[in-house]
Design an enzyme around this catalytic site. Structure first.
Site, PDB file in Angstrom:
ATOM      1  N   GLY A 150       0.832  -1.191   0.000  1.00 32.22           N
ATOM      2  CA  GLY A 150       0.000   0.000   0.000  1.00 32.22           C
ATOM      3  C   GLY A 150       0.866   1.240   0.000  1.00 32.22           C
ATOM      4  O   GLY A 150       2.006   1.223  -0.488  1.00 32.22           O
ATOM      5  N   SER A 171       0.742  -9.887  -0.759  1.00 29.22           N
ATOM      6  CA  SER A 171      -0.317  -9.790   0.245  1.00 29.22           C
ATOM      7  C   SER A 171      -1.519 -10.542  -0.299  1.00 29.22           C
ATOM      8  O   SER A 171      -1.547 -10.942  -1.475  1.00 29.22           O
ATOM      9  CB  SER A 171      -0.682  -8.338   0.571  1.00 29.22           C
ATOM     10  OG  SER A 171      -1.429  -7.755  -0.473  1.00 29.22           O
ATOM     11  N   THR A 231       6.676  -2.670  11.413  1.00 26.69           N
ATOM     12  CA  THR A 231       6.316  -1.316  11.830  1.00 26.69           C
ATOM     13  C   THR A 231       4.844  -1.054  11.545  1.00 26.69           C
ATOM     14  O   THR A 231       4.404   0.095  11.519  1.00 26.69           O
ATOM     15  CB  THR A 231       7.164  -0.263  11.091  1.00 26.69           C
ATOM     16  OG1 THR A 231       6.988  -0.441   9.673  1.00 26.69           O
ATOM     17  CG2 THR A 231       8.631  -0.396  11.438  1.00 26.69           C
ATOM     18  N   ARG A 233       1.339  -3.352  12.447  1.00 28.57           N
ATOM     19  CA  ARG A 233       0.491  -3.641  13.596  1.00 28.57           C
ATOM     20  C   ARG A 233       0.954  -4.956  14.206  1.00 28.57           C
ATOM     21  O   ARG A 233       1.188  -5.937  13.482  1.00 28.57           O
ATOM     22  CB  ARG A 233      -0.988  -3.750  13.199  1.00 28.57           C
ATOM     23  CG  ARG A 233      -1.648  -2.421  12.854  1.00 28.57           C
ATOM     24  CD  ARG A 233      -1.791  -1.521  14.070  1.00 28.57           C
ATOM     25  NE  ARG A 233      -2.456  -0.253  13.762  1.00 28.57           N
ATOM     26  CZ  ARG A 233      -1.840   0.852  13.399  1.00 28.57           C
ATOM     27  NH1 ARG A 233      -0.512   0.849  13.263  1.00 28.57           N
ATOM     28  NH2 ARG A 233      -2.515   1.963  13.166  1.00 28.57           N
ATOM     29  N   GLU A 262       0.220  -1.556  24.316  1.00 26.36           N
ATOM     30  CA  GLU A 262       1.057  -0.356  24.313  1.00 26.36           C
ATOM     31  C   GLU A 262       0.506   0.660  25.303  1.00 26.36           C
ATOM     32  O   GLU A 262      -0.714   0.878  25.339  1.00 26.36           O
ATOM     33  CB  GLU A 262       1.102   0.257  22.908  1.00 26.36           C
ATOM     34  CG  GLU A 262       1.747  -0.661  21.882  1.00 26.36           C
ATOM     35  CD  GLU A 262       1.866  -0.022  20.501  1.00 26.36           C
ATOM     36  OE1 GLU A 262       1.413   1.137  20.331  1.00 26.36           O
ATOM     37  OE2 GLU A 262       2.410  -0.668  19.599  1.00 26.36           O
ATOM     38  N   HIS A 286       6.963   2.343  19.302  1.00 23.77           N
ATOM     39  CA  HIS A 286       5.975   2.790  18.312  1.00 23.77           C
ATOM     40  C   HIS A 286       6.276   4.212  17.844  1.00 23.77           C
ATOM     41  O   HIS A 286       5.487   5.143  18.039  1.00 23.77           O
ATOM     42  CB  HIS A 286       4.548   2.699  18.862  1.00 23.77           C
ATOM     43  CG  HIS A 286       3.529   2.563  17.761  1.00 23.77           C
ATOM     44  ND1 HIS A 286       2.323   1.945  17.923  1.00 23.77           N
ATOM     45  CD2 HIS A 286       3.558   2.971  16.457  1.00 23.77           C
ATOM     46  CE1 HIS A 286       1.640   1.969  16.790  1.00 23.77           C
ATOM     47  NE2 HIS A 286       2.376   2.590  15.889  1.00 23.77           N
TER      48      HIS A 286
END
Length: 318
Positions: A150, A171, A231, A233, A262, A286
């Site tokens: 994406g 994907s 990086t 989810r 988190e 994050h």
């Protein structure tokens, strides 16, 4: 008007926009809420909530428990942690902000470079009085496998190609047309991508279809010496399977910027893994979208959205 700014972990939200222009009573919450009950109790008096991405979920029961709430502004153009249907049913307007498109891609390349050249291990060796350790790896000529192509995945592809890496992608819904548009070969399967890549990086949206998509079978297919970076989810990766795979040597190294909980709890197994794997596991808190210019855009747009809603002309509604 009472405004709550949530999840300002760095304590800097008020520095990045003209909040005073709203003429409102503003309270900043810098720590996560200990429970849903604590969240509801703290936020019940507020008319407006300003959220930082998906740090605090707002499912239907929470929304229904906040009768004063009339506006939610979330940073970013979408927030899967907000039940938008429940918000609409309660007459709550939900607005977003613009977002910068380069920050996560830059961090991804930073993690790949740092792991490949053992940057933090070498810096630590020097601080401790030593000198060089074993040589790192050049990225030029290595194969980067992207799980997802994406906006962010395509940016990572361009940056990596600029460093001489050969890039391929896979994907579940990736098309040949998208791959051709990005100048990236289309791997036939996840296993094939994992097996052909020296570095694998995740760039998917989390959904029921991608939940725990990358598990023990995928890691077992990796080649010797491969690096794995996430990086995107945390929920896309089976974390226990990743740790088990690192014990088996595949991947040889991993870089993580996202976690199932988190901020990362003190008793999370990953904290023990930091000591177990040493320089093989590089974790960051994050930071993908955490930059000065992003904060300026996020919070500036948030103030703009609150003002527009107050004036009866809401903008960037979700």
């Amino acid at each position: 008007m009472r405004i709550a700014i949530l999840d300002d972990w760095s304590g800097s939200a008020l520095d990045y926009a003209d909040w005073a222009s709203l003429g409102a009573s503003i309270e900043v919450f810098s720590e996560p809420f200990a429970s849903t009950e604590a969240l509801v109790a703290a936020l019940r008096p507020f008319d407006v909530l300003c959220l930082m991405r998906e740090r605090t979920p707002f499912p239907a029961p929470v929304i229904k428990a906040l009768p004063a709430l009339t506006l939610i502004v979330t940073t970013g153009a979408r927030n899967n942690a907000i039940d938008l249907e429940a918000a609409r049913a309660a007459g709550i307007t939900v607005c977003g902000t613009r977002a910068r498109k380069t920050t996560t891609a830059e961090l991804t390349l930073l993690l790949i470079l740092a792991l490949s050249r053992n940057l933090f291990g070498e810096a630590g060796r020097l601080r401790e009085g030593g000198w060089q350790g074993p040589p790192g790896r050049d990225l030029d000529g290595l194969r980067l496998g992207l799980i997802g192509l994406g906006t962010v995945g395509a940016q990572v592809a361009r940056l990596a190609q600029g460093l001489g890496m050969r890039v391929s992608a896979w994907s579940q819904n990736l098309t040949d047309a998208r791959c051709a548009e990005c100048g990236v070969p289309h791997a036939p399967s996840l296993a094939a991508l994992m097996g052909e890549s020296d570095v694998v990086s995740v760039h998917l949206v989390r959904s029921p279809r991608t939940d725990r998509l990358i598990g023990s079978d995928a890691f077992a297919a990796m080649r010797d010496g491969a690096v794995f970076v996430n990086t995107s989810r945390a929920g896309i990766v089976d974390t226990p399977a990743l740790l088990a795979a690192m014990r088996a040597g595949r991947p040889a190294k991993a870089g993580l910027d996202v976690f199932d909980a988190e901020p990362l709890p003190q008793d999370d197994p990953l904290r023990a893994a930091f000591a177990e794997f040493g320089d093989r596991l590089l974790a960051t808190p994050h930071l993908g979208y955490v930059t000065d210019e992003t904060w300026r855009l996020f919070y500036g747009d948030t103030v703009e959205a609150v003002a527009a809603w107050r004036d009866g002309t809401p903008i960037r509604e979700l």
